[in-house]
Design an enzyme around this catalytic site. Structure first.
Site, PDB file in Angstrom:
ATOM      1  CD  GLN A 129      56.943   4.877 -47.087  1.00  0.00           C
ATOM      2  OE1 GLN A 129      55.611   4.712 -47.876  1.00  0.00           O
ATOM      3  NE2 GLN A 129      56.859   5.649 -46.230  1.00  0.00           N
TER       4      GLN A 129
ATOM      5  CB  SER B 152      53.561  -0.594 -43.206  1.00  0.00           C
ATOM      6  OG  SER B 152      53.010   0.905 -43.466  1.00  0.00           O
TER       7      SER B 152
ATOM      8  CB  SER C 201      53.528   1.114 -53.157  1.00  0.00           C
ATOM      9  OG  SER C 201      52.548   1.228 -52.352  1.00  0.00           O
TER      10      SER C 201
ATOM     11  CD  GLU D 258      54.092   9.347 -47.888  1.00  0.00           C
ATOM     12  OE1 GLU D 258      54.253   9.077 -46.683  1.00  0.00           O
ATOM     13  OE2 GLU D 258      53.617   8.295 -48.412  1.00  0.00           O
TER      14      GLU D 258
ATOM     15  CG  ASN E 104      42.343  10.882 -44.344  1.00  0.00           C
ATOM     16  OD1 ASN E 104      43.472  10.736 -44.925  1.00  0.00           O
ATOM     17  ND2 ASN E 104      41.215  11.225 -45.192  1.00  0.00           N
ATOM     18  CD  GLU E 105      40.522   7.009 -39.452  1.00  0.00           C
ATOM     19  OE1 GLU E 105      41.471   6.704 -40.214  1.00  0.00           O
ATOM     20  OE2 GLU E 105      39.119   6.600 -40.027  1.00  0.00           O
TER      21      GLU E 105
END
Ligand SMILES: Cc1cc2nc3c(=O)[nH]c(=O)nc-3n(C[C@H](O)[C@H](O)[C@H](O)COP(=O)(O)OP(=O)(O)OC[C@H]3O[C@@H](n4cnc5c(N)ncnc54)[C@H](O)[C@@H]3O)c2cc1C
Length: 379
Positions: free
Chosen positions: A125, A128, A160, A244, A360-361
């Site tokens: 993927q 980013s 990754s 995802e 998580n934010e």
């Protein structure tokens, strides 16, 4: 919602269990983040594929068993209970494939999915960028129109498995002049070995190249590798991001098996009272996550789309994994600190859970705004 399984589902589970018992390697494969381990895991995908197990929920035409979402959940439970190897094809299977089922052309599905299922083509993927993580829409890598396709230039990071993977998928800016950053983006697939691609591995704390940076210099991509319409990349990518975090990335089977292993570890360490409640919490948490997922799957099968509640799942499994692995390390004491033990490796990976697949934010912002209906926060 009916929690009883049909006879066909019970038979499917039994068949999966018997196959896994006969085929799961007796000793763990070498780490997936090494060249040798990558090759061993790719061979394992081929072994799964020989008997049509890698993608049980896909249509048979692409290498699946048409077993649906419930079949997938059951298979995952058996897979992790059997202690089977990590899946080298996960990025492709859980992120790119659902996108192609929803937005790809029949030609793309026929060309891309079968070799993904067998592990012949492993996907990375490439979303980013150095300045575009949480704020993904600010990405700057671009795709410029050329005869018969596009030329990609720019830099991607934290990809990754890209150190050893074959192909990648990602978002590129095709129109720099749109009023909003989410517009003018296009979703493309590209070859990691194409002219103009430089893959620079990034080493993890333990030295293994678990990620890579990708430098792209006018890499040619044919029109056939554009997913959906040019300029519509954001909408297409976001439907995959829901997948995802939601159902497909982390099945409850993984945590049910991990909680059982923690329980066994606790017993072999003399059932210490001071960790009893944490072990019980791990067992209860895995079961709760299983039931929550069955409920979500049931709603999905009744025709509901997976909504922002995917973010609830993501926050849950990522925090659960850290609590579970920390308990295991506490039980092991000093012995648990050595980086090559199974639990230590698992712990290091668990620490990344609140970061990857959207931090998580960010998930909490989504829950606040779209699940609880709270006002938008300051950006
Ligand atoms: C193990 C792992 C595997 C990964 N694999 C891949 C991969 O295969 N492909 C890929 O493309 N990427 C991958 N990533 C990258 C990952 O998606 C990003 O790290 C993540 O999206 C966060 O982006 P960032 O690192 O740029 O941090 P930033 O976005 O800079 O965030 C830094 C901190 O600020 C917080 N923050 C930022 N904006 C807000 C906001 N609006 N409100 C509240 N808090 C905010 C974040 O939550 C975070 O805590 C991986 C990351 C990890 C750790």
């Amino acid at each position: 919602m009916d929690l009883a399984f049909t006879q066909a589902e019970d038979a499917f589970r039994a068949e999966a269990r018997a196959w896994l018992r006969a085929h799961v390697p007796a000793a763990p494969l070498p780490s997936l983040e090494t060249e040798e381990g990558f090759a061993a895991h790719r061979a394992w995908e081929a072994e799964l594929a020989a008997d049509r197990w890698p993608v049980v929920n896909w249509p048979t035409a692409y290498g699946g068993r048409d077993a649906g979402l419930i079949g997938w959940l059951l298979f995952e439970e058996e897979y992790y209970a059997a202690g089977a190897p990590g899946r080298v094809s996960q990025n492709g299977i859980s992120l790119l494939a659902p996108t192609l089922f929803d937005h790809g052309t029949p030609e793309q599905r026929a060309r891309v999915l079968p070799p993904m299922a067998t592990g012949e083509t492993v996907w990375a993927q490439a979303w980013s960028e150095p300045e575009a993580g949480s704020d993904l829409a600010s990405l700057r890598s671009r795709a410029v129109r050329t005869e018969g396709g596009w030329l990609l230039s720019g830099q991607k990071t934290w990809s990754s498995r890209a150190a050893f993977a074959d192909r990648a998928f990602g978002l590129f800016r095709t129109d720099p002049d749109t009023p909003r950053p989410h517009q003018g983006l296009t979703y493309l697939m590209f070859d990691l070995r194409a002219a103009g691609v430089t893959v620079r591995p990034i080493r993890r704390l333990d030295g293994k190249p678990a990620f890579a940076e990708l430098f792209l210099d006018e890499v040619f991509v044919p029109d056939a590798d554009v997913i959906g319409a040019p300029g519509q990349g954001w909408r297409i990518a976001m439907s995959a991001a829901g997948n995802e975090r939601g159902l497909m990335l982390r099945s409850p089977g993984r945590y049910l098996a991990a909680a059982e292993r923690l329980h066994t570890l606790w017993r072999t360490q003399g059932s210490p009272r001071d960790t009893r409640d944490r072990v019980a919490d791990a067992l209860i948490g895995a079961r709760a996550y299983q039931l929550f997922t069955y409920a979500a799957a049931s709603r999905f099968l009744d025709g509901d789309a997976l909504g922002p509640e995917s973010s609830l799942n993501k926050v849950f499994w990522s925090e659960y994994d850290i609590a579970l692995t920390e308990t295991a390390l506490d039980l092991l004491g000093e012995e648990g600190e050595f980086a090559d033990t199974e639990w230590a490796e698992r712990y290091v990976f668990a620490l990344a859970g609140p970061i990857y697949a959207g931090t998580n934010e960010i998930q909490r912002d989504i829950i606040a705004e779209r699940v609880l209906g709270l006002p938008k926060g300051r950006r």
